[in-house]
Motif scaffolding. Sequence first.
Motif, PDB file in Angstrom:
ATOM      1  N   LYS A 287      -4.183   9.806  -7.988  1.00  0.00           N
ATOM      2  CA  LYS A 287      -4.036  10.991  -7.133  1.00  0.00           C
ATOM      3  C   LYS A 287      -3.165  12.005  -7.866  1.00  0.00           C
ATOM      4  O   LYS A 287      -1.967  12.154  -7.585  1.00  0.00           O
ATOM      5  CB  LYS A 287      -3.410  10.615  -5.784  1.00  0.00           C
ATOM      6  CG  LYS A 287      -4.233   9.652  -4.956  1.00  0.00           C
ATOM      7  CD  LYS A 287      -5.522  10.303  -4.469  1.00  0.00           C
ATOM      8  CE  LYS A 287      -6.307   9.335  -3.581  1.00  0.00           C
ATOM      9  NZ  LYS A 287      -7.566   9.953  -3.092  1.00  0.00           N
TER      10      LYS A 287
ATOM     11  N   GLY B  13       0.824  -1.200   0.000  1.00  0.00           N
ATOM     12  CA  GLY B  13       0.000   0.000   0.000  1.00  0.00           C
ATOM     13  C   GLY B  13       0.856   1.246   0.000  1.00  0.00           C
ATOM     14  O   GLY B  13       2.026   1.228  -0.366  1.00  0.00           O
ATOM     15  N   TRP B  14       0.252   2.346   0.454  1.00  0.00           N
ATOM     16  CA  TRP B  14       0.944   3.634   0.458  1.00  0.00           C
ATOM     17  C   TRP B  14       2.180   3.616   1.349  1.00  0.00           C
ATOM     18  O   TRP B  14       3.183   4.247   1.054  1.00  0.00           O
ATOM     19  CB  TRP B  14      -0.039   4.712   0.918  1.00  0.00           C
ATOM     20  CG  TRP B  14       0.596   6.052   1.140  1.00  0.00           C
ATOM     21  CD1 TRP B  14       0.730   6.727   2.312  1.00  0.00           C
ATOM     22  CD2 TRP B  14       1.194   6.907   0.155  1.00  0.00           C
ATOM     23  NE1 TRP B  14       1.361   7.924   2.139  1.00  0.00           N
ATOM     24  CE2 TRP B  14       1.660   8.074   0.813  1.00  0.00           C
ATOM     25  CE3 TRP B  14       1.384   6.802  -1.223  1.00  0.00           C
ATOM     26  CZ2 TRP B  14       2.289   9.109   0.145  1.00  0.00           C
ATOM     27  CZ3 TRP B  14       2.013   7.840  -1.884  1.00  0.00           C
ATOM     28  CH2 TRP B  14       2.457   8.984  -1.199  1.00  0.00           C
TER      29      TRP B  14
ATOM     30  N   ASP C 130      -0.598  14.498  -6.264  1.00  0.00           N
ATOM     31  CA  ASP C 130       0.705  14.065  -5.766  1.00  0.00           C
ATOM     32  C   ASP C 130       1.828  14.459  -6.732  1.00  0.00           C
ATOM     33  O   ASP C 130       2.987  14.477  -6.366  1.00  0.00           O
ATOM     34  CB  ASP C 130       0.728  12.552  -5.566  1.00  0.00           C
ATOM     35  CG  ASP C 130      -0.064  12.132  -4.332  1.00  0.00           C
ATOM     36  OD1 ASP C 130      -0.488  13.030  -3.589  1.00  0.00           O
ATOM     37  OD2 ASP C 130      -0.245  10.921  -4.126  1.00  0.00           O
TER      38      ASP C 130
ATOM     39  N   GLN D 156       5.295   0.309  -0.293  1.00  0.00           N
ATOM     40  CA  GLN D 156       5.310   0.161  -1.745  1.00  0.00           C
ATOM     41  C   GLN D 156       6.521  -0.645  -2.202  1.00  0.00           C
ATOM     42  O   GLN D 156       7.617  -0.465  -1.692  1.00  0.00           O
ATOM     43  CB  GLN D 156       5.324   1.532  -2.407  1.00  0.00           C
ATOM     44  CG  GLN D 156       4.075   2.363  -2.115  1.00  0.00           C
ATOM     45  CD  GLN D 156       4.219   3.778  -2.632  1.00  0.00           C
ATOM     46  OE1 GLN D 156       5.316   4.323  -2.659  1.00  0.00           O
ATOM     47  NE2 GLN D 156       3.116   4.374  -3.045  1.00  0.00           N
TER      48      GLN D 156
ATOM     49  N   ARG E 186       0.615   8.089  -5.466  1.00  0.00           N
ATOM     50  CA  ARG E 186      -0.542   7.216  -5.248  1.00  0.00           C
ATOM     51  C   ARG E 186      -1.339   7.051  -6.540  1.00  0.00           C
ATOM     52  O   ARG E 186      -1.330   7.914  -7.419  1.00  0.00           O
ATOM     53  CB  ARG E 186      -1.438   7.818  -4.154  1.00  0.00           C
ATOM     54  CG  ARG E 186      -0.808   7.821  -2.781  1.00  0.00           C
ATOM     55  CD  ARG E 186      -1.696   8.536  -1.783  1.00  0.00           C
ATOM     56  NE  ARG E 186      -1.820   9.969  -2.104  1.00  0.00           N
ATOM     57  CZ  ARG E 186      -2.597  10.802  -1.427  1.00  0.00           C
ATOM     58  NH1 ARG E 186      -3.324  10.354  -0.404  1.00  0.00           N
ATOM     59  NH2 ARG E 186      -2.651  12.071  -1.769  1.00  0.00           N
TER      60      ARG E 186
END
Length: 302
Positions: free
Chosen positions: A34, A6-7, A37, A10, A31
Amino acid sequence: MIHKGGWYNQQLNAVYHEMAEHYGTAIIPARVRKPKDKPNVEGSVGNISTWITAAMRNEQFFSLSELNRAIREKLEAFNARPFQKKEGSRLSLFRDEELPLLAPLPATPYELAEWKEVTVQFNYHISVGGMLYSAPYEYIKRKVNVRITDKTIEIFYNQNRIASHRRLYGRKGQYSTIVEHMPEDHQKYLEWNGDRFRKWAEQIGSNTHQVVDAILTSKRVEQQTYKSCMGLLKLADKYSVERLEAACNKALSYTATPSYKSIKTSLPLGRTSHQVNRLNRKPHTITTALQEVPAITGGKHL
């Protein structure tokens, strides 16, 4: 480029991570979905699409190189355009602020590699693109990771490289074998070659020589037949030279390419000199002969 995590955890895929390592670059992924970002990147993509692609929408190009030249000219003009809300341009910003911080390129360019997971076969080789490459025999039946480039094949186990080969091209089924990867009992066959087996077979007889020659030419890689040749010729020690020559003669009457297995199977069923002597001491009647010596028809006893 992100294949798991996940965030906060990674993980880059192997090829992208390897390229970043080669060029000494740190990858900080944004992300998914997104755009805030990476607003500068997203904005520049939109500007280039509008300014370059739209500007050339009515032009015709008759080769890829011609199209690339036109795109490069438009891109250079786009980078040299002054900013609307601050001094300078993209080109001057790169030249004055970013270029001095760039590290020199590596001595060799990055070579794109493919990764795959395979299992080491029972003959301590892996198969890649129809070619076979050896790994240390201790890794038989284990799964290993293989890095494939245009020039090399590298084998990894638990992220440690255990073998490296020059990549083979041409006829399928070629072997790249490193002697140190072989078990000790296999290494002894390296001193043998087809001519030595043929000369050994000649000493036994012409039929044995013909069978050995057929076995040696039965596979694309001659070395794969050495074990069968060794086993066949050692049958002379167990059953006698005469019986081996006779068995080879009989096998050749059925097929031009007999195998070691078929001859080995037929030898115990043949007559021994002791059985022949016993048969000669008794009346030569069909009943007596059938009782004393099992006849062979189609591989079965009568």
